[in-house]
Design a protein around this motif. Structure first.
Motif, PDB file in Angstrom:
ATOM      1  N   VAL A 162       0.819  -1.224   0.000  1.00 45.85           N
ATOM      2  CA  VAL A 162       0.000   0.000   0.000  1.00 45.85           C
ATOM      3  C   VAL A 162       0.848   1.267   0.000  1.00 45.85           C
ATOM      4  O   VAL A 162       0.324   2.358  -0.235  1.00 45.85           O
ATOM      5  CB  VAL A 162      -1.002   0.032   1.185  1.00 45.85           C
ATOM      6  N   ALA A 163       2.139   1.149   0.277  1.00 46.61           N
ATOM      7  CA  ALA A 163       3.017   2.327   0.217  1.00 46.61           C
ATOM      8  C   ALA A 163       4.445   1.847   0.021  1.00 46.61           C
ATOM      9  O   ALA A 163       4.826   0.789   0.534  1.00 46.61           O
ATOM     10  CB  ALA A 163       2.899   3.139   1.510  1.00 46.61           C
ATOM     11  N   VAL A 164       5.210   2.620  -0.748  1.00 44.39           N
ATOM     12  CA  VAL A 164       6.620   2.280  -0.941  1.00 44.39           C
ATOM     13  C   VAL A 164       7.479   3.465  -0.532  1.00 44.39           C
ATOM     14  O   VAL A 164       7.117   4.616  -0.767  1.00 44.39           O
ATOM     15  CB  VAL A 164       6.932   1.852  -2.404  1.00 44.39           C
ATOM     16  N   GLY A 165       8.616   3.169   0.104  1.00 45.37           N
ATOM     17  CA  GLY A 165       9.547   4.215   0.516  1.00 45.37           C
ATOM     18  C   GLY A 165      10.408   4.657  -0.650  1.00 45.37           C
ATOM     19  O   GLY A 165      10.376   4.069  -1.741  1.00 45.37           O
ATOM     20  N   ALA A 166      11.206   5.688  -0.388  1.00 49.98           N
ATOM     21  CA  ALA A 166      12.080   6.241  -1.437  1.00 49.98           C
ATOM     22  C   ALA A 166      12.995   5.164  -1.987  1.00 49.98           C
ATOM     23  O   ALA A 166      13.513   4.329  -1.246  1.00 49.98           O
ATOM     24  CB  ALA A 166      12.908   7.379  -0.845  1.00 49.98           C
ATOM     25  N   GLY A 167      13.164   5.166  -3.295  1.00 52.02           N
ATOM     26  CA  GLY A 167      14.142   4.285  -3.932  1.00 52.02           C
ATOM     27  C   GLY A 167      13.651   2.878  -4.224  1.00 52.02           C
ATOM     28  O   GLY A 167      14.394   2.076  -4.782  1.00 52.02           O
ATOM     29  N   VAL A 168      12.413   2.549  -3.845  1.00 49.55           N
ATOM     30  CA  VAL A 168      11.914   1.177  -4.082  1.00 49.55           C
ATOM     31  C   VAL A 168      11.408   1.074  -5.520  1.00 49.55           C
ATOM     32  O   VAL A 168      10.549   1.857  -5.938  1.00 49.55           O
ATOM     33  CB  VAL A 168      10.778   0.820  -3.098  1.00 49.55           C
ATOM     34  N   THR A 169      11.973   0.115  -6.258  1.00 50.59           N
ATOM     35  CA  THR A 169      11.550  -0.045  -7.659  1.00 50.59           C
ATOM     36  C   THR A 169      11.035  -1.448  -7.958  1.00 50.59           C
ATOM     37  O   THR A 169      10.304  -1.630  -8.921  1.00 50.59           O
ATOM     38  CB  THR A 169      12.726   0.249  -8.617  1.00 50.59           C
ATOM     39  N   ILE A 170      11.412  -2.452  -7.152  1.00 50.24           N
ATOM     40  CA  ILE A 170      11.104  -3.825  -7.586  1.00 50.24           C
ATOM     41  C   ILE A 170       9.704  -4.291  -7.198  1.00 50.24           C
ATOM     42  O   ILE A 170       9.263  -5.321  -7.686  1.00 50.24           O
ATOM     43  CB  ILE A 170      12.159  -4.855  -7.112  1.00 50.24           C
ATOM     44  N   VAL A 171       9.021  -3.571  -6.335  1.00 44.04           N
ATOM     45  CA  VAL A 171       7.589  -3.850  -6.152  1.00 44.04           C
ATOM     46  C   VAL A 171       6.856  -2.508  -6.244  1.00 44.04           C
ATOM     47  O   VAL A 171       7.452  -1.452  -6.060  1.00 44.04           O
ATOM     48  CB  VAL A 171       7.250  -4.522  -4.787  1.00 44.04           C
ATOM     49  N   LYS A 172       5.556  -2.595  -6.548  1.00 48.58           N
ATOM     50  CA  LYS A 172       4.786  -1.352  -6.640  1.00 48.58           C
ATOM     51  C   LYS A 172       3.476  -1.507  -5.871  1.00 48.58           C
ATOM     52  O   LYS A 172       3.070  -2.632  -5.527  1.00 48.58           O
ATOM     53  CB  LYS A 172       4.545  -0.975  -8.098  1.00 48.58           C
TER      54      LYS A 172
END
Ligand code: NAD
Ligand code: ZN
Ligand code: ZN
Length: 344
Positions: free
Chosen positions: A72-82
């Motif tokens: 439900v939320a991704v932190g800065a720099g996360v690319t491999i899950v959305k």
């Protein structure tokens, strides 16, 4: 989004768990937030809540390492899950990625590994913080509830069976056919093995038989080693011990065929006597196995997505956790309880 969530904490070892309303954590750089849909209850959660092992978790903590949910939320720099991806937050919560073991794709034994529901808060909560590099990716077509037991009970038995090196047509003995073992029987059959299931509960053995076990042995009723030697003509090529009981371990070693491998995955506190002469003279291998790598996870989940392996599940709400723990402690869970957050 509400700011608070329900979560269950171990506040003192050996005491009932406590349901609390706490702030929903927010993902920092490199982290993700998962909204829990389901979380299986593993016997390891009992060991954790009892402080059974030499490495103890820091109190208070939220157990649960079979948590599945949507990002439900991704932190800065996360690319491999959305956002929207369905992931699992497993026992292997994270590892360093650069030590000698990580480089060999043996991240499960990384010295800096963190453990979900143990050294990091786990899935008995409405939201879980996770490391996107180590989450399980749930294949399409597999529900959160169906996937939950696969990300610990499934992967652990699948990997453990592989580690026995038993080949199709050979015998595997699976000692303990509860949450782990009932999946182990199914993986072993899919892998072409002949299966002997051992337990101390006739209901578990009848279940194992329905799942395809070729032979069943009640370790309470007869000498299980003699019965297994007879049924397999000299011992099982591979033995997988999931029973959380020390008496099963010496028996499991003695059930191993000459040149065979006995894989230990059950984790009751304490040690067991190794029957030294037999192990030496029969050239038996005894080895440990700890959950599985991310590659094992993808494979274990694929079997489930293809419908070849299916966990037998009883649903319960988070508020029932202490009753579930009590039943699991007394062998009174048929296979796997999964906490259902969908109803909440
Ligand atoms: P469970 O309680 O669901 O099942 C245990 C089964 O063992 C039950 O069916 C019980 O009747 C049976 N049993 C008890 N005593 C026995 C005996 N003497 N002989 C034969 N069978 C016996 O537990 P679970 O969730 O399947 O977990 C089992 C163990 O595996 C726990 O100790 C857990 O911590 C451990 N575990 C290890 C790993 C790992 O990575 N190595 C991963 C998950 C769980
Ligand atoms: Zn587990
Ligand atoms: Zn490492």
């Amino acid at each position: 989004m509400t700011r608070k969530m329900q979560a269950v904490f171990v506040e003192q070892f050996g005491k009932p768990l406590v349901l609390r309303e706490v702030d929903i954590p927010s993902p920092g750089a490199g982290q993700i937030l998962v909204k829990t849909e389901a979380c299986g209850v593993c016997h390891t959660d009992l060991h954790a809540a009892h402080g059974d092992w030499p490495l103890k978790p820091t109190l208070p903590f939220i157990p649960g390492h079979e948590g599945i949910g949507k990002v439900v939320a991704v932190g800065a720099g996360v690319t491999i899950v959305k956002e929207g991806d369905r992931v699992g937050v497993p026992w292997l919560y994270s590892a360093c990625g650069h030590c000698e073991y990580c480089l060999k794709a043996w991240e499960t034994v990384c010295g800096e590994a963190e453990f979900g529901g143990y050294t990091k808060n786990g899935g008995f909560a409405e939201y879980i913080l996770a490391d996107p590099n180590y989450v399980a990716h749930v294949p399409k077509g597999l529900s959160a509830i169906e996937a939950a037991p696969i990300i610990c009970a499934g992967i652990t038995t699948y990997k453990g069976i592989k580690e026995t090196k038993a080949k199709p047509g050979e015998w595997i003995a699976i000692s303990g056919v509860g949450g782990l073992g009932h999946l182990g029987v199914q993986y072993a059959k899919v892998m072409g093995l002949q299966v002997c299931a051992i337990d101390i509960d006739d209901r578990k053995l009848a279940h194992a038989k329905r799942l395809g076990a070729d032979v069943t042995i009640n370790a309470k009723g007869e000498d299980p080693v003699a019965a297994l030697q007879k049924a397999t003509g000299g011992g099982a090529h591979g033995v997988l011990i999931t029973a959380p009981s020390l008496s099963a371990f010496k028996q499991g070693v003695e059930m191993t065929r000459k040149l065979g491998t006995c894989v230990l995955v059950g984790l009751p506190p304490g040690d067991f006597p190794v029957p030294l002469f037999g192990v030496v003279a029969n050239c038996v291998t005894i080895r440990g196995s700890f959950v599985g790598t991310r590659e094992d996870m993808a494979e274990a989940l694929a079997f489930a997505a293809q419908g070849k392996v299916k966990a037998d599940i009883e649903l319960q709400p988070l508020t029932a956790i202490n009753k579930v723990f009590d039943r699991l402690q007394h062998g009174d869970v048929a296979a796997r309880v999964v906490i259902d957050f969908g109803a909440a």
